[in-house]
Write a protein that holds these residues in place. Structure first.
Motif, PDB file in Angstrom:
ATOM      1  N   SER A  24       0.848  -1.200   0.000  1.00  0.00           N
ATOM      2  CA  SER A  24       0.000   0.000   0.000  1.00  0.00           C
ATOM      3  C   SER A  24       0.877   1.242   0.000  1.00  0.00           C
ATOM      4  O   SER A  24       2.086   1.167   0.161  1.00  0.00           O
ATOM      5  N   GLU A  25       0.222   2.387  -0.178  1.00  0.00           N
ATOM      6  CA  GLU A  25       0.916   3.660  -0.066  1.00  0.00           C
ATOM      7  C   GLU A  25       0.087   4.612   0.778  1.00  0.00           C
ATOM      8  O   GLU A  25      -1.108   4.788   0.532  1.00  0.00           O
ATOM      9  N   GLU A  46      -3.821   4.124  -0.411  1.00  0.00           N
ATOM     10  CA  GLU A  46      -4.154   3.509  -1.700  1.00  0.00           C
ATOM     11  C   GLU A  46      -3.542   2.117  -1.794  1.00  0.00           C
ATOM     12  O   GLU A  46      -2.408   1.906  -1.360  1.00  0.00           O
ATOM     13  N   ALA A  48      -3.017  -0.786  -4.854  1.00  0.00           N
ATOM     14  CA  ALA A  48      -3.060  -0.982  -6.302  1.00  0.00           C
ATOM     15  C   ALA A  48      -3.963  -2.156  -6.678  1.00  0.00           C
ATOM     16  O   ALA A  48      -4.241  -3.035  -5.853  1.00  0.00           O
ATOM     17  N   PRO A  49      -4.420  -2.198  -7.931  1.00  0.00           N
ATOM     18  CA  PRO A  49      -5.256  -3.309  -8.397  1.00  0.00           C
ATOM     19  C   PRO A  49      -4.585  -4.660  -8.135  1.00  0.00           C
ATOM     20  O   PRO A  49      -3.391  -4.829  -8.362  1.00  0.00           O
ATOM     21  N   SER A  51      -3.708  -6.057  -5.462  1.00  0.00           N
ATOM     22  CA  SER A  51      -2.718  -6.099  -4.374  1.00  0.00           C
ATOM     23  C   SER A  51      -3.387  -6.236  -3.021  1.00  0.00           C
ATOM     24  O   SER A  51      -4.593  -6.059  -2.884  1.00  0.00           O
ATOM     25  N   ASN A 104      -7.343  -5.620  -2.354  1.00  0.00           N
ATOM     26  CA  ASN A 104      -8.035  -5.029  -3.485  1.00  0.00           C
ATOM     27  C   ASN A 104      -8.432  -6.162  -4.431  1.00  0.00           C
ATOM     28  O   ASN A 104      -7.585  -6.724  -5.120  1.00  0.00           O
ATOM     29  N   PRO A 110      -7.411   0.855  -8.502  1.00  0.00           N
ATOM     30  CA  PRO A 110      -6.976   0.910  -7.112  1.00  0.00           C
ATOM     31  C   PRO A 110      -8.166   1.262  -6.220  1.00  0.00           C
ATOM     32  O   PRO A 110      -9.206   1.704  -6.718  1.00  0.00           O
ATOM     33  N   ARG A 112      -8.990   3.828  -2.933  1.00  0.00           N
ATOM     34  CA  ARG A 112      -8.424   4.994  -2.242  1.00  0.00           C
ATOM     35  C   ARG A 112      -9.313   5.375  -1.080  1.00  0.00           C
ATOM     36  O   ARG A 112     -10.537   5.425  -1.221  1.00  0.00           O
TER      37      ARG A 112
END
Length: 133
Positions: A24-25, A46, A48-49, A51, A104, A110, A112
């Motif tokens: 994640s971020e 966020e 990602a797809p 992940s 996800n 993604p 968010r």
């Protein structure tokens, strides 16, 4: 900076140098590192797809999140035994010390979140992958 000042923080100013979990971020928008004195931390999260994050908890912090976009599956518990899905428009509350992970399920978009934490500096305790069976 004065505590009597209103701060506007634009996306280009968000700080990616905050505590992270693999997969994640997190980007801080309201944090001491940005010169903002607040009892709370705020930012974006966020994944990602396709992940998932690692298993983690946030110590003494409670977390409130608002899902801006996408769909997320959240697993939690001492063995990851509980799960729920959140979608755009939903609010999420994560209690202090609760081990959890975000997944996800989309391979295209993604997800968010806008996140607010109950202390000024985020706490992230990443747990070993084998924490859950």
């Amino acid at each position: 900076m004065s505590a009597t000042t209103i701060h506007i923080v634009s996306p280009a100013e968000f700080d990616p140098g905050t505590a992270q979990t693999p997969g994640s971020e997190r980007r801080a928008a309201i944090a001491p590192a940005l010169g903002i004195a607040s009892a709370n931390w705020g930012g974006l999260f966020e994944v990602a797809p396709g992940s998932r994050t690692g298993i983690h908890h946030h110590g003494e912090q409670e977390t409130i999140a608002y899902v801006l976009s996408g769909i997320c599956e959240i697993r939690w518990g001492t063995e990851g035994e509980s799960a729920a899905r959140a979608k755009a428009g939903d609010f999420i509350h994560v209690p202090a010390f609760l081990p959890h992970m975000e997944i996800n399920p989309s391979n295209r978009a993604p997800f968010r979140w806008v996140v607010v934490r109950s202390t000024a500096t985020p706490i992230v305790v990443n747990l070993p992958d084998d924490t859950w069976p």
